[in-house]
Enzyme design. Structure first.
Site, PDB file in Angstrom:
ATOM      1  N   CYS A  42      37.439  13.742 -22.944  1.00 51.55           N
ATOM      2  CA  CYS A  42      37.189  13.826 -21.507  1.00 51.55           C
ATOM      3  C   CYS A  42      35.926  13.048 -21.150  1.00 51.55           C
ATOM      4  O   CYS A  42      35.000  12.937 -21.952  1.00 51.55           O
ATOM      5  CB  CYS A  42      37.044  15.293 -21.096  1.00 51.55           C
ATOM      6  SG  CYS A  42      36.825  15.542 -19.322  1.00 51.55           S
ATOM      7  N   ASP A  44      33.679  13.965 -19.226  1.00 53.18           N
ATOM      8  CA  ASP A  44      32.591  14.894 -18.923  1.00 53.18           C
ATOM      9  C   ASP A  44      31.321  14.515 -19.685  1.00 53.18           C
ATOM     10  O   ASP A  44      31.344  14.306 -20.899  1.00 53.18           O
ATOM     11  CB  ASP A  44      33.025  16.315 -19.308  1.00 53.18           C
ATOM     12  CG  ASP A  44      32.105  17.380 -18.741  1.00 53.18           C
ATOM     13  OD1 ASP A  44      30.911  17.401 -19.122  1.00 53.18           O
ATOM     14  OD2 ASP A  44      32.574  18.211 -17.945  1.00 53.18           O
ATOM     15  N   ARG A  46      28.937  16.177 -20.634  1.00 50.74           N
ATOM     16  CA  ARG A  46      28.436  17.181 -21.578  1.00 50.74           C
ATOM     17  C   ARG A  46      29.164  17.136 -22.920  1.00 50.74           C
ATOM     18  O   ARG A  46      28.898  17.974 -23.791  1.00 50.74           O
ATOM     19  CB  ARG A  46      28.586  18.580 -20.964  1.00 50.74           C
ATOM     20  CG  ARG A  46      27.817  18.781 -19.671  1.00 50.74           C
ATOM     21  CD  ARG A  46      28.274  20.038 -18.963  1.00 50.74           C
ATOM     22  NE  ARG A  46      29.665  19.913 -18.484  1.00 50.74           N
ATOM     23  CZ  ARG A  46      30.322  20.889 -17.856  1.00 50.74           C
ATOM     24  NH1 ARG A  46      29.714  22.046 -17.626  1.00 50.74           N
ATOM     25  NH2 ARG A  46      31.573  20.703 -17.458  1.00 50.74           N
ATOM     26  N   HIS A  98      37.924  20.159 -23.617  1.00 53.59           N
ATOM     27  CA  HIS A  98      36.794  21.106 -23.657  1.00 53.59           C
ATOM     28  C   HIS A  98      37.055  22.246 -22.689  1.00 53.59           C
ATOM     29  O   HIS A  98      37.669  22.059 -21.634  1.00 53.59           O
ATOM     30  CB  HIS A  98      35.461  20.412 -23.334  1.00 53.59           C
ATOM     31  CG  HIS A  98      35.373  19.889 -21.927  1.00 53.59           C
ATOM     32  ND1 HIS A  98      34.795  20.608 -20.903  1.00 53.59           N
ATOM     33  CD2 HIS A  98      35.780  18.717 -21.387  1.00 53.59           C
ATOM     34  CE1 HIS A  98      34.846  19.892 -19.786  1.00 53.59           C
ATOM     35  NE2 HIS A  98      35.446  18.744 -20.047  1.00 53.59           N
ATOM     36  N   CYS A 101      37.069  22.666 -18.406  1.00 58.60           N
ATOM     37  CA  CYS A 101      37.232  21.287 -17.938  1.00 58.60           C
ATOM     38  C   CYS A 101      37.442  21.236 -16.419  1.00 58.60           C
ATOM     39  O   CYS A 101      38.343  21.884 -15.884  1.00 58.60           O
ATOM     40  CB  CYS A 101      38.423  20.639 -18.651  1.00 58.60           C
ATOM     41  SG  CYS A 101      38.764  18.942 -18.126  1.00 58.60           S
TER      42      CYS A 101
END
Length: 212
Positions: A42, A44, A46, A98, A101
């Site tokens: 992803c 993302d 993080r 994750h 999400c």
């Protein structure tokens, strides 16, 4: 100092620190790329691939998009997979979602999210198929369970590609894994849906069956 200038300064400090610890690191890295792993994850911020599995630059080939999706008409993702499998000859592909999400959350929540809704259409369809089984769960629990189901679906999608199936057909060592990363504890959960050979792929989508 502006934010961008600060980033550039931090880059200089980082590069200097790396050279101090290993003077030949960048020279050595510039002449080779020989990773054993392709990470499909992803976007993302993080979820940084190398840091999560504690590997240095040059060890992981990476493709990322919102909700770690693999569509069979996505030339970007398929080109990454083809280069990783045929040229770099990676031995492992990890599809990594994750928990929590935002893309999955947007896909199963009511509301208009603009262009991203088109991208997340397959997640919404997956949710529709599993809606009854997910009904007893709280919304956050539904999101996390859907993160797992989505990873499993993308592993299956990847195993249906000609690139992966041809690699198995010619005897190349290649395994596709499904993982989910926990934002709250930093740990990866193996969903135990690994596929390592053509015989383990869905028969109806096998390239050799169609080729005959």
């Amino acid at each position: 100092m502006s934010d961008i200038k600060k980033l550039l300064e931090q880059n200089r400090q980082w590069a200097a620190g790396v050279r101090e610890r290993d003077p030949d690191f960048f020279e050595r890295l510039s002449h080779q790329q020989n990773p054993d792993y392709l990470w499909i994850g992803c976007s993302d911020s993080r979820v940084p691939a190398n840091q999560i599995i504690d590997l240095p630059p040059g060890e992981v080939f990476v493709h990322r998009n919102v909700a770690n999706l693999l569509y069979h008409n996505d030339m970007n993702a398929l080109s990454v997979v083809q280069f990783a499998v045929d040229v770099l000859q990676v031995e492992h592909i990890m599809v990594v979602g994750h928990y929590g999400c935002g893309g999955v959350r947007a896909a199963i929540a009511d509301g208009d999210n603009g262009m991203i809704d088109y991208w997340l259409h397959s997640v919404r369809e997956l949710y529709s198929v599993n809606r009854e089984a997910l009904a007893p769960l709280s919304f956050d629990e539904k999101v996390d369970r859907m993160c797992e189901l989505n990873v499993r679906a993308q592993v299956a999608n990847l195993c249906r590609t000609k690139v992966v199936q041809r690699a198995w057909q010619r005897g190349q060592k290649l395994s596709v894994h499904g993982w989910v990363y926990g934002l709250t504890d930093g740990c990866v959960t193996d969903l135990e849906c690994t596929v390592s050979q053509l015989d383990e792929a869905s028969h109806i989508h096998r390239f050799d069956r169609v080729a005959r």
